[in-house]
Design an enzyme around this catalytic site. Structure first.
Site, PDB file in Angstrom:
ATOM      1  N   ASP A  86       0.871  -1.166   0.000  1.00 51.67           N
ATOM      2  CA  ASP A  86       0.000   0.000   0.000  1.00 51.67           C
ATOM      3  C   ASP A  86       0.913   1.222   0.000  1.00 51.67           C
ATOM      4  OD1 ASP A  86      -1.686   2.140   0.706  1.00 51.67           O
ATOM      5  OD2 ASP A  86      -3.069   0.746   1.708  1.00 51.67           O
ATOM      6  N   LYS A 113     -11.039   5.381  -7.844  1.00 54.97           N
ATOM      7  CA  LYS A 113     -11.505   6.157  -9.004  1.00 54.97           C
ATOM      8  C   LYS A 113     -13.021   6.224  -9.193  1.00 54.97           C
ATOM      9  CE  LYS A 113     -11.421   2.301 -12.219  1.00 54.97           C
ATOM     10  NZ  LYS A 113     -11.213   1.842 -13.565  1.00 54.97           N
ATOM     11  N   SER A 153      -7.168  13.943 -14.689  1.00 49.94           N
ATOM     12  CA  SER A 153      -8.431  13.635 -15.363  1.00 49.94           C
ATOM     13  C   SER A 153      -9.047  14.892 -15.937  1.00 49.94           C
ATOM     14  CB  SER A 153      -9.366  13.025 -14.314  1.00 49.94           C
ATOM     15  OG  SER A 153     -10.682  12.968 -14.795  1.00 49.94           O
ATOM     16  N   TYR A 178     -13.858  12.677  -5.464  1.00 53.81           N
ATOM     17  CA  TYR A 178     -12.854  12.073  -6.354  1.00 53.81           C
ATOM     18  C   TYR A 178     -12.195  13.148  -7.204  1.00 53.81           C
ATOM     19  CZ  TYR A 178     -10.850   9.999 -10.491  1.00 53.81           C
ATOM     20  OH  TYR A 178      -9.976   9.695 -11.525  1.00 53.81           O
ATOM     21  N   LYS A 182      -8.064  14.851  -7.480  1.00 54.87           N
ATOM     22  CA  LYS A 182      -7.199  15.085  -8.646  1.00 54.87           C
ATOM     23  C   LYS A 182      -6.710  16.529  -8.641  1.00 54.87           C
ATOM     24  CE  LYS A 182      -7.213  10.998 -10.127  1.00 54.87           C
ATOM     25  NZ  LYS A 182      -6.022  10.191  -9.971  1.00 54.87           N
ATOM     26  N   PRO A 325     -27.435  12.767 -12.559  1.00 56.29           N
ATOM     27  CA  PRO A 325     -26.996  13.955 -11.822  1.00 56.29           C
ATOM     28  C   PRO A 325     -25.471  14.071 -11.834  1.00 56.29           C
ATOM     29  CG  PRO A 325     -28.562  12.672 -10.517  1.00 56.29           C
ATOM     30  CD  PRO A 325     -28.239  11.852 -11.726  1.00 56.29           C
TER      31      PRO A 325
HETATM   32  P1  NAD Z   1      -7.827   0.965 -11.410  1.00 54.93           P
HETATM   33  O1  NAD Z   1      -8.632   0.958 -10.168  1.00 54.93           O
HETATM   34  O2  NAD Z   1      -8.071  -0.089 -12.413  1.00 54.93           O
HETATM   35  O3  NAD Z   1      -6.272   0.944 -11.054  1.00 54.93           O
HETATM   36  C1  NAD Z   1      -5.754   1.553  -9.887  1.00 54.93           C
HETATM   37  C2  NAD Z   1      -4.841   0.541  -9.223  1.00 54.93           C
HETATM   38  O4  NAD Z   1      -4.271   1.142  -8.056  1.00 54.93           O
HETATM   39  C3  NAD Z   1      -5.570  -0.705  -8.761  1.00 54.93           C
HETATM   40  O5  NAD Z   1      -4.865  -1.852  -9.222  1.00 54.93           O
HETATM   41  C4  NAD Z   1      -5.556  -0.630  -7.241  1.00 54.93           C
HETATM   42  O6  NAD Z   1      -5.485  -1.916  -6.655  1.00 54.93           O
HETATM   43  C5  NAD Z   1      -4.320   0.199  -6.991  1.00 54.93           C
HETATM   44  N1  NAD Z   1      -4.322   0.986  -5.756  1.00 54.93           N
HETATM   45  C6  NAD Z   1      -5.291   1.821  -5.307  1.00 54.93           C
HETATM   46  N2  NAD Z   1      -4.899   2.376  -4.140  1.00 54.93           N
HETATM   47  C7  NAD Z   1      -3.663   1.879  -3.857  1.00 54.93           C
HETATM   48  C8  NAD Z   1      -2.735   2.076  -2.799  1.00 54.93           C
HETATM   49  N3  NAD Z   1      -3.001   2.869  -1.763  1.00 54.93           N
HETATM   50  N4  NAD Z   1      -1.559   1.401  -2.839  1.00 54.93           N
HETATM   51  C9  NAD Z   1      -1.272   0.574  -3.871  1.00 54.93           C
HETATM   52  N5  NAD Z   1      -2.110   0.347  -4.886  1.00 54.93           N
HETATM   53  C10 NAD Z   1      -3.293   1.005  -4.883  1.00 54.93           C
HETATM   54  O7  NAD Z   1      -7.987   2.421 -12.072  1.00 54.93           O
HETATM   55  P2  NAD Z   1      -7.553   2.935 -13.505  1.00 54.93           P
HETATM   56  O8  NAD Z   1      -8.786   3.141 -14.303  1.00 54.93           O
HETATM   57  O9  NAD Z   1      -6.465   2.109 -14.033  1.00 54.93           O
HETATM   58  O10 NAD Z   1      -7.032   4.376 -13.112  1.00 54.93           O
HETATM   59  C11 NAD Z   1      -5.668   4.618 -12.868  1.00 54.93           C
HETATM   60  C12 NAD Z   1      -5.489   6.070 -12.494  1.00 54.93           C
HETATM   61  O11 NAD Z   1      -5.994   6.889 -13.540  1.00 54.93           O
HETATM   62  C13 NAD Z   1      -6.224   6.489 -11.230  1.00 54.93           C
HETATM   63  O12 NAD Z   1      -5.419   7.415 -10.549  1.00 54.93           O
HETATM   64  C14 NAD Z   1      -7.471   7.165 -11.763  1.00 54.93           C
HETATM   65  O13 NAD Z   1      -7.964   8.104 -10.869  1.00 54.93           O
HETATM   66  C15 NAD Z   1      -6.929   7.821 -13.009  1.00 54.93           C
HETATM   67  N6  NAD Z   1      -7.946   8.089 -14.034  1.00 54.93           N
HETATM   68  C16 NAD Z   1      -8.752   7.064 -14.466  1.00 54.93           C
HETATM   69  C17 NAD Z   1      -9.720   7.317 -15.433  1.00 54.93           C
HETATM   70  C18 NAD Z   1     -10.643   6.233 -15.892  1.00 54.93           C
HETATM   71  O14 NAD Z   1     -11.698   6.540 -16.434  1.00 54.93           O
HETATM   72  N7  NAD Z   1     -10.309   4.950 -15.725  1.00 54.93           N
HETATM   73  C19 NAD Z   1      -9.847   8.612 -15.969  1.00 54.93           C
HETATM   74  C20 NAD Z   1      -8.995   9.620 -15.513  1.00 54.93           C
HETATM   75  C21 NAD Z   1      -8.049   9.340 -14.543  1.00 54.93           C
HETATM   76  C1  WQD Z   2     -19.828   8.627 -20.290  1.00 56.84           C
HETATM   77  C2  WQD Z   2     -21.166   9.049 -20.874  1.00 56.84           C
HETATM   78  C3  WQD Z   2     -22.914   9.161 -19.236  1.00 56.84           C
HETATM   79  C4  WQD Z   2     -23.151   4.932 -18.306  1.00 56.84           C
HETATM   80  C5  WQD Z   2     -16.132   9.362 -15.588  1.00 56.84           C
HETATM   81  C6  WQD Z   2     -15.621  10.157 -14.437  1.00 56.84           C
HETATM   82  C7  WQD Z   2     -14.412  10.950 -14.849  1.00 56.84           C
HETATM   83  C8  WQD Z   2     -13.367  10.042 -15.490  1.00 56.84           C
HETATM   84  C9  WQD Z   2     -13.945   9.194 -16.557  1.00 56.84           C
HETATM   85  C10 WQD Z   2     -11.790   9.364 -13.830  1.00 56.84           C
HETATM   86  C11 WQD Z   2     -21.906  10.042 -19.989  1.00 56.84           C
HETATM   87  C12 WQD Z   2     -23.211   8.096 -20.264  1.00 56.84           C
HETATM   88  C13 WQD Z   2     -22.791   6.153 -18.843  1.00 56.84           C
HETATM   89  C14 WQD Z   2     -24.423   4.387 -18.633  1.00 56.84           C
HETATM   90  C15 WQD Z   2     -24.845   6.302 -20.028  1.00 56.84           C
HETATM   91  N1  WQD Z   2     -12.799   9.154 -14.543  1.00 56.84           N
HETATM   92  N2  WQD Z   2     -23.616   6.814 -19.685  1.00 56.84           N
HETATM   93  N3  WQD Z   2     -25.214   5.100 -19.491  1.00 56.84           N
HETATM   94  O1  WQD Z   2     -18.994  10.321 -16.529  1.00 56.84           O
HETATM   95  O2  WQD Z   2     -17.732  11.028 -18.599  1.00 56.84           O
HETATM   96  O3  WQD Z   2     -16.491  10.247 -16.639  1.00 56.84           O
HETATM   97  O4  WQD Z   2     -15.105   8.502 -16.069  1.00 56.84           O
HETATM   98  O5  WQD Z   2     -11.147  10.358 -13.713  1.00 56.84           O
HETATM   99  O6  WQD Z   2     -13.925  11.572 -13.714  1.00 56.84           O
HETATM  100  O7  WQD Z   2     -16.654  11.044 -13.997  1.00 56.84           O
HETATM  101  O8  WQD Z   2     -17.763   8.618 -17.954  1.00 56.84           O
HETATM  102  O9  WQD Z   2     -18.292   6.384 -18.822  1.00 56.84           O
HETATM  103  O10 WQD Z   2     -19.487   7.193 -16.752  1.00 56.84           O
HETATM  104  O11 WQD Z   2     -20.030   8.230 -18.947  1.00 56.84           O
HETATM  105  O12 WQD Z   2     -25.598   6.903 -20.771  1.00 56.84           O
HETATM  106  O13 WQD Z   2     -24.801   3.337 -18.167  1.00 56.84           O
HETATM  107  O14 WQD Z   2     -22.013   7.890 -20.956  1.00 56.84           O
HETATM  108  O15 WQD Z   2     -24.080   9.828 -18.857  1.00 56.84           O
HETATM  109  O16 WQD Z   2     -22.589  10.925 -20.808  1.00 56.84           O
HETATM  110  P1  WQD Z   2     -17.865  10.138 -17.411  1.00 56.84           P
HETATM  111  P2  WQD Z   2     -18.871   7.503 -18.066  1.00 56.84           P
END
Ligand code: NAD
Ligand code: WQD
Length: 369
Positions: A86, A113, A153, A178, A182, A325
């Protein structure tokens, strides 16, 4: 050449000739990836391994599975080093980074996330995402480690007034704890860079990552009911969900549904490697840089659905319902900075995203049968 001054084969000639070479080799090699068994992290590990880096994955498996390592190994033929820790545990992190102090950089994915979960349990999000980042920055700073890539993000922009959104757009008040983590992490990085604790930090602001490695061997592992669009689509197509709800059909967009910039996770992974190389080669312009990582193209929810149906031949049971929302109407990236300064451009289409996500989903379903 330096070794020309010594008789051929003497201990001096060998050492003086080899030392810069070995230093260069080790300089080019090891990268630490926190959260490396997660969705984006695992694809980035594949990208780094393919480019010849040795990868050390740190993950506490809070949102991923150890089996992801097998998927990575099957794709690249190389098993990444894995340490289950961790990152909030500063002592454990210090012990691990001391062992890998020779790493050329750290890519920091580890965080929680889920937007909705962060509203229900904000303190867990601040503790893990902000606490984890503080722990990492402090340990790296003490060990004189630099070259950090941070997962940010597009959520930091909220609903931008001008589209496509550039990195200079005002940061809007966060819509969720969340999103706030960021923003806080970016501010911490900026302050730490300004204080001279770090000289090379890049924050990548991802738009909407979707898709999977084309092999179908790694992908997104949503726990429970997916909140995001693409996993909901693939689970509906696979018969795991009855119906896909399209949130909102009355937005001021092409077809009334919301617009996002969907980016293939493998393109996103490439952006991390390219950003890291910018730092390793000291091509950075300032100590803290930000880049939008998207395709530069917005797609409506219905366009994503139709691309999926066309690509896979599966028709989706969907229905337009009320807006969700907290959703913004439309956001897509101005990617000029990433294109011109990083030299990175997204390569894959919406169809590639749909096809790879579907391949991954089918493989998961089959493996459970
Ligand atoms: P994910 O949950 O699949 O991967 C995150 C990984 O970090 C996981 O394997 C989890 O086990 C590990 N983790 C969490 N807390 C930990 C800790 N304290 N110590 C060690 N390991 C830890 O998420 P992801 O989608 O791969 O996202 C990766 C990063 O990108 C995150 O920071 C997320 O906020 C950011 N991000 C994701 C998205 C998205 O839509 N997936 C969009 C923008 C930003
Ligand atoms: C995409 C579009 C929904 C599900 C989120 C986080 C953002 C970032 C990326 C981490 C939207 C629509 C979705 C469904 C739908 N993550 N939708 N039916 O909300 O753009 O972003 O993930 O940083 O912070 O907020 O992504 O994939 O949830 O939605 O109509 O069952 O699809 O309303 O318009 P979002 P999403």
């Amino acid at each position: 050449m330096l070794n020309a001054h010594f008789p051929a084969g003497s201990i001096f000639s060998v050492h003086i000739f080899l030392i810069p070479y070995l230093c260069h080799m080790s300089e080019m090699r090891k990268v630490i990836v926190t959260g490396g068994t997660g969705y984006i992290g695992s694809h980035t590990v594949v990208e780094l391994q393919r480019a010849g880096y040795e990868v050390v994955v740190l993950d506490n498996l809070s949102n991923s599975e150890r089996s992801v390592l097998e998927g990575i190994t099957a794709i690249t033929g190389v098993q990444p080093a894995f340490l289950q820790i961790d990152i909030c545990d500063r002592q454990a992190l210090t012990d691990v980074l001391l062992m890998h102090q020779d790493a050329v950089g750290v890519i920091h994915f580890a965080a929680f996330k889920a937007v909705g979960e962060s509203v229900e349990d904000p303190l867990a999000y601040y503790a893990n995402n902000v606490g984890g980042m503080i722990s990492l920055l402090q340990v790296m700073s003490v060990l004189n480690m630099d070259n950090l890539i941070f997962s940010s993000s597009c959520t930091v922009y909220g609903q931008p007034e001008v589209l496509p959104v550039t990195e200079d757009a005002p940061i809007q008040p966060a819509q969720s704890p969340y999103g706030n983590t960021k923003q806080i992490c970016e501010e911490m990085l900026q302050d730490a860079a300004a204080a001279g604790l770090f000289h090379r930090v890049i924050s990548l602001r991802y738009f909407n990552p979707v898709g999977a490695d084309p092999s179908g061997l790694i992908g997104e592992l949503p726990i429970g009911i997916p909140a995001n669009l693409m996993p909901y689509i693939t689970q509906t197509a696979a018969g795991l969900r009855d119906e896909l709800k399209v949130f909102g059909g009355d937005y001021a967009t092409l077809d009334g549904t919301a617009v996002r910039d969907y980016i293939h996770v493998s393109d996103l992974a490439a952006a991390h490697r390219i950003a890291l190389e910018r730092l390793i080669e000291k091509r950075h312009a300032t100590a803290f840089e930000t880049f939008n990582i998207g395709t530069g193209k917005g797609s409506t929810v219905l366009e994503v659905i139709h691309a999926f149906e066309q690509m896979t031949g599966v028709s989706l049971n969907y229905r337009i319902v009320d807006r969700r929302p907290g959703d913004v109407e439309q956001v897509w990236a101005d990617t000029s900075r990433a294109n011109q300064v990083l030299g990175w451009t997204a390569q894959r289409t919406l169809e590639d995203m749909a096809a790879s996500a579907w391949k991954w989903e089918k493989r998961r379903v089959e493996s459970k049968e």
